[in-house]
Every structure is written in C-alpha cells, then in structure tokens.
Scaffold this motif. Structure first.
Motif, PDB file in Angstrom:
ATOM      1  N   LEU A 232      38.626  31.867  41.501  1.00 48.48           N
ATOM      2  CA  LEU A 232      38.059  32.766  40.498  1.00 48.48           C
ATOM      3  C   LEU A 232      38.848  34.069  40.475  1.00 48.48           C
ATOM      4  N   ILE A 233      39.382  34.390  39.311  1.00 47.07           N
ATOM      5  CA  ILE A 233      40.167  35.615  39.154  1.00 47.07           C
ATOM      6  C   ILE A 233      39.554  36.472  38.058  1.00 47.07           C
ATOM      7  N   ASP A 234      39.837  37.763  38.104  1.00 46.38           N
ATOM      8  CA  ASP A 234      39.373  38.691  37.076  1.00 46.38           C
ATOM      9  C   ASP A 234      40.314  38.587  35.876  1.00 46.38           C
ATOM     10  N   ALA A 235      39.834  38.024  34.786  1.00 49.64           N
ATOM     11  CA  ALA A 235      40.665  37.819  33.598  1.00 49.64           C
ATOM     12  C   ALA A 235      41.059  39.131  32.926  1.00 49.64           C
ATOM     13  N   GLN A 236      40.418  40.234  33.300  1.00 53.92           N
ATOM     14  CA  GLN A 236      40.742  41.528  32.712  1.00 53.92           C
ATOM     15  C   GLN A 236      41.771  42.292  33.538  1.00 53.92           C
ATOM     16  N   CYS A 237      42.161  41.757  34.668  1.00 53.35           N
ATOM     17  CA  CYS A 237      43.095  42.423  35.580  1.00 53.35           C
ATOM     18  C   CYS A 237      44.479  41.770  35.480  1.00 53.35           C
TER      19      CYS A 237
ATOM     20  N   ARG B  20      41.803  24.801  40.152  1.00 49.23           N
ATOM     21  CA  ARG B  20      41.282  25.201  38.844  1.00 49.23           C
ATOM     22  C   ARG B  20      41.147  26.715  38.888  1.00 49.23           C
ATOM     23  N   VAL B  21      42.072  27.403  38.260  1.00 52.30           N
ATOM     24  CA  VAL B  21      42.020  28.865  38.199  1.00 52.30           C
ATOM     25  C   VAL B  21      41.137  29.224  37.013  1.00 52.30           C
ATOM     26  N   GLU B  22      40.047  29.954  37.302  1.00 52.53           N
ATOM     27  CA  GLU B  22      39.051  30.265  36.279  1.00 52.53           C
ATOM     28  C   GLU B  22      38.747  31.760  36.264  1.00 52.53           C
ATOM     29  N   PRO B  23      38.437  32.301  35.094  1.00 49.19           N
ATOM     30  CA  PRO B  23      38.010  33.703  35.039  1.00 49.19           C
ATOM     31  C   PRO B  23      36.648  33.865  35.711  1.00 49.19           C
ATOM     32  N   LEU B  24      36.529  34.854  36.553  1.00 51.54           N
ATOM     33  CA  LEU B  24      35.243  35.099  37.220  1.00 51.54           C
ATOM     34  C   LEU B  24      34.161  35.454  36.217  1.00 51.54           C
ATOM     35  N   GLN B  25      34.564  35.932  35.052  1.00 47.92           N
ATOM     36  CA  GLN B  25      33.597  36.310  34.035  1.00 47.92           C
ATOM     37  C   GLN B  25      32.786  35.109  33.536  1.00 47.92           C
ATOM     38  N   THR B  26      33.295  33.889  33.708  1.00 48.01           N
ATOM     39  CA  THR B  26      32.581  32.707  33.248  1.00 48.01           C
ATOM     40  C   THR B  26      31.773  32.038  34.356  1.00 48.01           C
ATOM     41  N   ALA B  27      31.917  32.523  35.577  1.00 54.12           N
ATOM     42  CA  ALA B  27      31.192  31.923  36.708  1.00 54.12           C
ATOM     43  C   ALA B  27      29.713  32.295  36.623  1.00 54.12           C
ATOM     44  N   THR B  28      28.861  31.297  36.736  1.00 56.08           N
ATOM     45  CA  THR B  28      27.421  31.543  36.673  1.00 56.08           C
ATOM     46  C   THR B  28      26.752  31.310  38.015  1.00 56.08           C
ATOM     47  N   ASP B  29      27.514  30.811  38.982  1.00 53.96           N
ATOM     48  CA  ASP B  29      26.920  30.430  40.256  1.00 53.96           C
ATOM     49  C   ASP B  29      27.068  31.477  41.352  1.00 53.96           C
ATOM     50  N   LEU B  30      27.722  32.600  41.065  1.00 51.57           N
ATOM     51  CA  LEU B  30      27.903  33.663  42.058  1.00 51.57           C
ATOM     52  C   LEU B  30      27.648  35.017  41.412  1.00 51.57           C
ATOM     53  N   GLU B  31      27.338  35.997  42.247  1.00 53.64           N
ATOM     54  CA  GLU B  31      27.053  37.350  41.768  1.00 53.64           C
ATOM     55  C   GLU B  31      28.330  38.034  41.273  1.00 53.64           C
ATOM     56  N   LYS B  32      28.299  38.527  40.043  1.00 57.02           N
ATOM     57  CA  LYS B  32      29.476  39.148  39.418  1.00 57.02           C
ATOM     58  C   LYS B  32      30.032  40.313  40.233  1.00 57.02           C
ATOM     59  N   GLU B  33      29.160  41.144  40.762  1.00 55.87           N
ATOM     60  CA  GLU B  33      29.617  42.312  41.534  1.00 55.87           C
ATOM     61  C   GLU B  33      30.437  41.878  42.752  1.00 55.87           C
ATOM     62  N   ALA B  34      29.994  40.856  43.448  1.00 56.43           N
ATOM     63  CA  ALA B  34      30.735  40.340  44.603  1.00 56.43           C
ATOM     64  C   ALA B  34      32.070  39.749  44.165  1.00 56.43           C
ATOM     65  N   LEU B  35      32.079  39.061  43.024  1.00 57.34           N
ATOM     66  CA  LEU B  35      33.314  38.451  42.529  1.00 57.34           C
ATOM     67  C   LEU B  35      34.358  39.504  42.182  1.00 57.34           C
ATOM     68  N   LEU B  36      33.910  40.659  41.709  1.00 57.32           N
ATOM     69  CA  LEU B  36      34.835  41.726  41.355  1.00 57.32           C
ATOM     70  C   LEU B  36      35.410  42.437  42.584  1.00 57.32           C
ATOM     71  N   GLN B  37      34.768  42.291  43.723  1.00 52.26           N
ATOM     72  CA  GLN B  37      35.199  42.989  44.927  1.00 52.26           C
ATOM     73  C   GLN B  37      36.356  42.306  45.650  1.00 52.26           C
ATOM     74  N   GLU B  38      36.393  40.961  45.622  1.00 57.06           N
ATOM     75  CA  GLU B  38      37.440  40.243  46.348  1.00 57.06           C
ATOM     76  C   GLU B  38      37.636  38.842  45.772  1.00 57.06           C
ATOM     77  N   LEU B  39      38.775  38.271  46.093  1.00 52.56           N
ATOM     78  CA  LEU B  39      39.113  36.934  45.635  1.00 52.56           C
ATOM     79  C   LEU B  39      38.111  35.920  46.186  1.00 52.56           C
ATOM     80  N   HIS B  40      37.712  34.972  45.348  1.00 50.68           N
ATOM     81  CA  HIS B  40      36.807  33.901  45.766  1.00 50.68           C
ATOM     82  C   HIS B  40      37.454  32.551  45.489  1.00 50.68           C
ATOM     83  N   VAL B  41      37.427  31.689  46.491  1.00 44.05           N
ATOM     84  CA  VAL B  41      37.900  30.313  46.369  1.00 44.05           C
ATOM     85  C   VAL B  41      36.734  29.418  46.750  1.00 44.05           C
ATOM     86  N   LEU B  42      36.425  28.460  45.896  1.00 47.69           N
ATOM     87  CA  LEU B  42      35.300  27.560  46.135  1.00 47.69           C
ATOM     88  C   LEU B  42      35.827  26.141  46.283  1.00 47.69           C
ATOM     89  N   GLU B  43      35.389  25.490  47.348  1.00 55.58           N
ATOM     90  CA  GLU B  43      35.751  24.095  47.574  1.00 55.58           C
ATOM     91  C   GLU B  43      34.512  23.367  48.067  1.00 55.58           C
TER      92      GLU B  43
END
Length: 82
Positions: free
Chosen positions: A4-9, A29-52
C-alpha cells in the motif's frame, strides 16, 4: 502480496514503480492506500504497509519483507522466522 502506497506522494509512487520493476515473478499488487478499506487511513499514512495473507508488516519490517521476496535481493537476506 499487497503493498500500500500513498498515491498522492511522488516518492511513494516512485517506490511503487520500482517495486513493480523488481518484481520478476509478478507477486506484488501495488495499491493506493486511499482505496484500502481494511486498515486505518491514519496508520497507512504514517508508514509503509505490506500485507501477505493475514500478516501485516509496517515500516522497516515491511521493507525487509519485500526485500526477502524480490528475486534481486532475496538471496542476500536470511529467512524470517517471525
């Protein structure tokens, strides 16, 4: 594996493109964090997230997990037991 990456950065987008280029097996699968619904947006903006599967890697551990999985780097990193 989802990255999950910040598509605005611009730096995050560049990282996403670099990861896609290094992903010779096409496992990421590189995805914009803005479309993630399963994690808190604020946490996603703080650091890189990889889900497996059910695992979530954040920050530096996320980078290490990616490096272990990418063919150009994988042999350089020992397997993780965590």
């Amino acid at each position: 594996m989802r990255v999950l990456i910040d598509a605005q950065c611009p730096y995050c987008r560049a990282l996403g493109e670099a990861l896609k280029a290094l992903d010779l097996r096409k496992d990421l699968r590189v995805e914009p964090l803005q479309t993630a619904t399963d994690l808190e947006k604020e946490a996603l903006l703080q650091e890189l997230h990889v889900l497996e599967g059910e695992r979530v890697y954040r920050g530096y551990p996320a980078l290490l997990h990616l490096a272990r999985r990418l063919p150009p780097f994988g042999p350089s990193f020992p397997s993780s037991t965590s």
